[in-house]
Motif scaffolding. Structure first.
Motif, PDB file in Angstrom:
ATOM      1  N   GLU A 130       2.618  35.767  -6.895  1.00  0.00           N
ATOM      2  CA  GLU A 130       2.958  34.539  -5.668  1.00  0.00           C
ATOM      3  C   GLU A 130       1.183  34.326  -5.067  1.00  0.00           C
ATOM      4  O   GLU A 130       1.434  33.848  -3.450  1.00  0.00           O
ATOM      5  CB  GLU A 130       4.425  35.361  -4.506  1.00  0.00           C
ATOM      6  CG  GLU A 130       5.093  34.495  -4.691  1.00  0.00           C
ATOM      7  CD  GLU A 130       6.423  34.991  -3.916  1.00  0.00           C
ATOM      8  OE1 GLU A 130       5.976  35.716  -3.107  1.00  0.00           O
ATOM      9  OE2 GLU A 130       7.524  34.806  -3.986  1.00  0.00           O
ATOM     10  N   ARG A 131       0.561  34.858  -5.292  1.00  0.00           N
ATOM     11  CA  ARG A 131      -0.988  34.108  -4.696  1.00  0.00           C
ATOM     12  C   ARG A 131      -2.083  33.349  -5.534  1.00  0.00           C
ATOM     13  O   ARG A 131      -2.097  33.980  -6.723  1.00  0.00           O
ATOM     14  CB  ARG A 131      -1.784  35.489  -4.508  1.00  0.00           C
ATOM     15  CG  ARG A 131      -1.380  36.538  -3.665  1.00  0.00           C
ATOM     16  CD  ARG A 131      -1.725  38.018  -3.807  1.00  0.00           C
ATOM     17  NE  ARG A 131      -1.640  38.962  -2.869  1.00  0.00           N
ATOM     18  CZ  ARG A 131      -1.517  39.072  -1.357  1.00  0.00           C
ATOM     19  NH1 ARG A 131      -3.113  38.514  -0.825  1.00  0.00           N
ATOM     20  NH2 ARG A 131      -0.588  39.875  -0.846  1.00  0.00           N
ATOM     21  N   TYR A 132      -2.080  32.094  -4.612  1.00  0.00           N
ATOM     22  CA  TYR A 132      -3.112  31.339  -5.132  1.00  0.00           C
ATOM     23  C   TYR A 132      -3.824  31.766  -6.192  1.00  0.00           C
ATOM     24  O   TYR A 132      -4.672  32.124  -6.025  1.00  0.00           O
ATOM     25  CB  TYR A 132      -2.829  30.073  -4.932  1.00  0.00           C
ATOM     26  CG  TYR A 132      -3.849  28.468  -5.237  1.00  0.00           C
ATOM     27  CD1 TYR A 132      -3.107  27.788  -5.930  1.00  0.00           C
ATOM     28  CD2 TYR A 132      -4.969  28.818  -4.276  1.00  0.00           C
ATOM     29  CE1 TYR A 132      -4.305  27.192  -6.463  1.00  0.00           C
ATOM     30  CE2 TYR A 132      -5.548  27.724  -5.070  1.00  0.00           C
ATOM     31  CZ  TYR A 132      -5.055  26.288  -6.191  1.00  0.00           C
ATOM     32  OH  TYR A 132      -5.666  25.495  -6.315  1.00  0.00           O
ATOM     33  N   LEU A 133      -3.618  31.278  -7.669  1.00  0.00           N
ATOM     34  CA  LEU A 133      -4.956  31.496  -8.747  1.00  0.00           C
ATOM     35  C   LEU A 133      -5.652  33.123  -9.243  1.00  0.00           C
ATOM     36  O   LEU A 133      -5.168  33.436 -10.301  1.00  0.00           O
ATOM     37  CB  LEU A 133      -6.245  31.200  -8.121  1.00  0.00           C
ATOM     38  CG  LEU A 133      -6.295  28.976  -8.260  1.00  0.00           C
ATOM     39  CD1 LEU A 133      -7.816  29.746  -8.206  1.00  0.00           C
ATOM     40  CD2 LEU A 133      -6.236  28.994  -9.704  1.00  0.00           C
ATOM     41  N   THR A 195       3.669  29.263  -6.604  1.00  0.00           N
ATOM     42  CA  THR A 195       2.479  29.561  -7.659  1.00  0.00           C
ATOM     43  C   THR A 195       2.011  28.717  -7.773  1.00  0.00           C
ATOM     44  O   THR A 195       1.433  27.927  -6.943  1.00  0.00           O
ATOM     45  CB  THR A 195       3.751  29.881  -9.123  1.00  0.00           C
ATOM     46  OG1 THR A 195       4.007  28.131  -8.892  1.00  0.00           O
ATOM     47  CG2 THR A 195       4.923  30.419  -9.168  1.00  0.00           C
ATOM     48  N   THR A 196       1.096  28.756  -8.766  1.00  0.00           N
ATOM     49  CA  THR A 196      -0.417  27.787  -8.512  1.00  0.00           C
ATOM     50  C   THR A 196      -0.247  26.550  -8.921  1.00  0.00           C
ATOM     51  O   THR A 196      -0.299  25.457  -8.515  1.00  0.00           O
ATOM     52  CB  THR A 196      -1.217  28.743  -9.714  1.00  0.00           C
ATOM     53  OG1 THR A 196      -1.915  29.525  -8.976  1.00  0.00           O
ATOM     54  CG2 THR A 196      -2.169  27.619 -10.238  1.00  0.00           C
ATOM     55  N   ILE A 200      -0.139  23.270  -6.574  1.00  0.00           N
ATOM     56  CA  ILE A 200      -1.733  22.307  -7.279  1.00  0.00           C
ATOM     57  C   ILE A 200      -0.504  20.779  -7.572  1.00  0.00           C
ATOM     58  O   ILE A 200      -0.796  19.376  -7.999  1.00  0.00           O
ATOM     59  CB  ILE A 200      -2.437  22.154  -8.082  1.00  0.00           C
ATOM     60  CG1 ILE A 200      -1.753  23.341  -9.572  1.00  0.00           C
ATOM     61  CG2 ILE A 200      -3.657  23.274  -7.501  1.00  0.00           C
ATOM     62  CD1 ILE A 200      -2.536  23.615 -10.779  1.00  0.00           C
ATOM     63  N   GLY A 201       0.715  21.002  -7.873  1.00  0.00           N
ATOM     64  CA  GLY A 201       1.577  19.409  -8.371  1.00  0.00           C
ATOM     65  C   GLY A 201       1.898  19.720 -10.382  1.00  0.00           C
ATOM     66  O   GLY A 201       1.318  20.578 -10.790  1.00  0.00           O
ATOM     67  N   GLU A 202       2.394  19.536 -10.744  1.00  0.00           N
ATOM     68  CA  GLU A 202       2.832  19.891 -11.929  1.00  0.00           C
ATOM     69  C   GLU A 202       2.239  18.637 -12.890  1.00  0.00           C
ATOM     70  O   GLU A 202       1.928  19.328 -13.643  1.00  0.00           O
ATOM     71  CB  GLU A 202       3.933  18.557 -11.935  1.00  0.00           C
ATOM     72  CG  GLU A 202       5.057  18.757 -13.758  1.00  0.00           C
ATOM     73  CD  GLU A 202       6.470  18.327 -13.520  1.00  0.00           C
ATOM     74  OE1 GLU A 202       7.397  19.380 -14.103  1.00  0.00           O
ATOM     75  OE2 GLU A 202       6.944  17.565 -13.604  1.00  0.00           O
ATOM     76  N   LYS A 203       1.744  17.510 -12.929  1.00  0.00           N
ATOM     77  CA  LYS A 203       1.151  16.907 -13.660  1.00  0.00           C
ATOM     78  C   LYS A 203      -0.496  17.905 -13.556  1.00  0.00           C
ATOM     79  O   LYS A 203      -1.803  17.810 -14.307  1.00  0.00           O
ATOM     80  CB  LYS A 203       0.433  15.532 -12.552  1.00  0.00           C
ATOM     81  CG  LYS A 203       1.416  14.553 -13.514  1.00  0.00           C
ATOM     82  CD  LYS A 203       1.247  13.021 -13.023  1.00  0.00           C
ATOM     83  CE  LYS A 203       2.761  11.857 -13.182  1.00  0.00           C
ATOM     84  NZ  LYS A 203       1.898  11.221 -12.568  1.00  0.00           N
TER      85      LYS A 203
END
Length: 295
Positions: A130-133, A195-196, A200-203
């Motif tokens: 659950e940590r970005y990147l 989540t990452t 950042i978004g699906e696209k």
């Protein structure tokens, strides 16, 4: 007993994740018995990865009707008890370590490192998933680079520049596997966890997946040139690396282009068109920990 076997979620990984330690053992020139022992050890290690994930996700999974109905986490359903799951994890770790120590001491050290990253990925307070990147990087390490290097060293291999190139390649493929999974689960994750891809978004997640696939091709060509592989082998490897992310998203590619933005939901930090919707009772679980939270 069958419910404890379900904790291993064998169908989720049997077709893909054992390939990397096997590839390492093969490139090291290991004998048939060594390759078989590497495979057995990593069957237990990968099984442990999914059991420990279920163990720490049990409370969260109880709140998701779909996960309860799927039966992928018997602990969340109350079909197994916590003490039994802890004994199962201990057995999986002990057997894998015994085999690794039997084969090679340095290789066993890589196995221990692999087990630590697998645990940190799901464990409370650390919770790399659950940590970005960090979720992506740890996934690339624990299912790509470390299994490959472990299999190579356990089979008596001496790492070279070519092996480092391939370890970077399998790291990228491991990252791709997670990003593809997060894209598929985006609609569910965006309302309940971090989540990452939810950030950042699906696209942008699809763009990241495409970038990783392109980068994997660069390392594949570099590895092919280093080992002077035939044109047929190089072409086959390229085809697999291109086909894998597309296969992971089968059934979604057309759908994503036609769904309205409101149906998909916004990115975690706030798509201006459609903000994410918190689910009562779930946000509290996440926010009780560090900045990145616990599910």
């Amino acid at each position: 007993m069958i419910d404890y076997l379900r904790m291993l979620r064998i169908k989720d990984w049997i077709k893909f994740y054992p390939l990397f330690p096997l590839l390492g053992a093969y490139l090291a020139g290991g004998g048939r018995s060594e390759i078989m022992l590497v495979l057995i050890a990593y069957m237990f290690i990968i099984g442990y990865a999914f059991v420990v994930n279920n163990y720490y996700d049990a409370e969260i999974d109880r709140q998701h009707r779909g996960k309860v109905e799927s039966g992928t986490n018997p602990l969340a359903m109350g079909r197994v008890d916590e003490k039994g799951v802890l004994l199962l994890m201990s057995a999986l770790v002990s057997i894998s370590l015994f085999i690794s120590l039997w084969l090679d001491l340095l290789g066993a050290a890589f196995v221990v490192l692999n087990l630590l990253v697998l645990t940190a990925y799901s464990a409370r307070r650390i919770r790399l998933k659950e940590r970005y990147l960090w979720d992506m990087a740890s996934h690339g390490l624990m299912f790509g680079t470390l299994p490959f290097i472990s299999g190579f060293v356990l089979s008596g291999g001496d790492p070279s520049r070519g092996i480092i190139l391939i370890s970077l390649l399998v790291f990228i493929v491991g990252c791709e596997a997670l990003i593809a999974h997060q894209i598929v689960d985006y609609a569910e994750d965006v309302e309940s966890t971090t989540t990452t891809v939810t950030r950042i978004g699906e696209k942008n997640g699809l763009l990241m997946l495409g970038g990783l696939a392109a980068l994997s091709l660069v390392f594949a060509f570099a590895s092919a040139r280093f080992y002077q592989l035939s044109l047929v082998m190089t072409a086959a490897s390229t085809l697999c690396l291109v086909a894998y992310p597309a296969y992971s998203l089968r059934g979604m590619l057309n759908d994503i282009g036609h769904r309205p933005s409101a149906e998909r939901g916004g990115a975690y930090r706030g798509d201006p068109e459609v903000p994410s919707k918190p689910i009562p009772g779930k946000r509290e679980l996440r926010d009780s920990g560090s900045r990145w939270g616990l599910r």
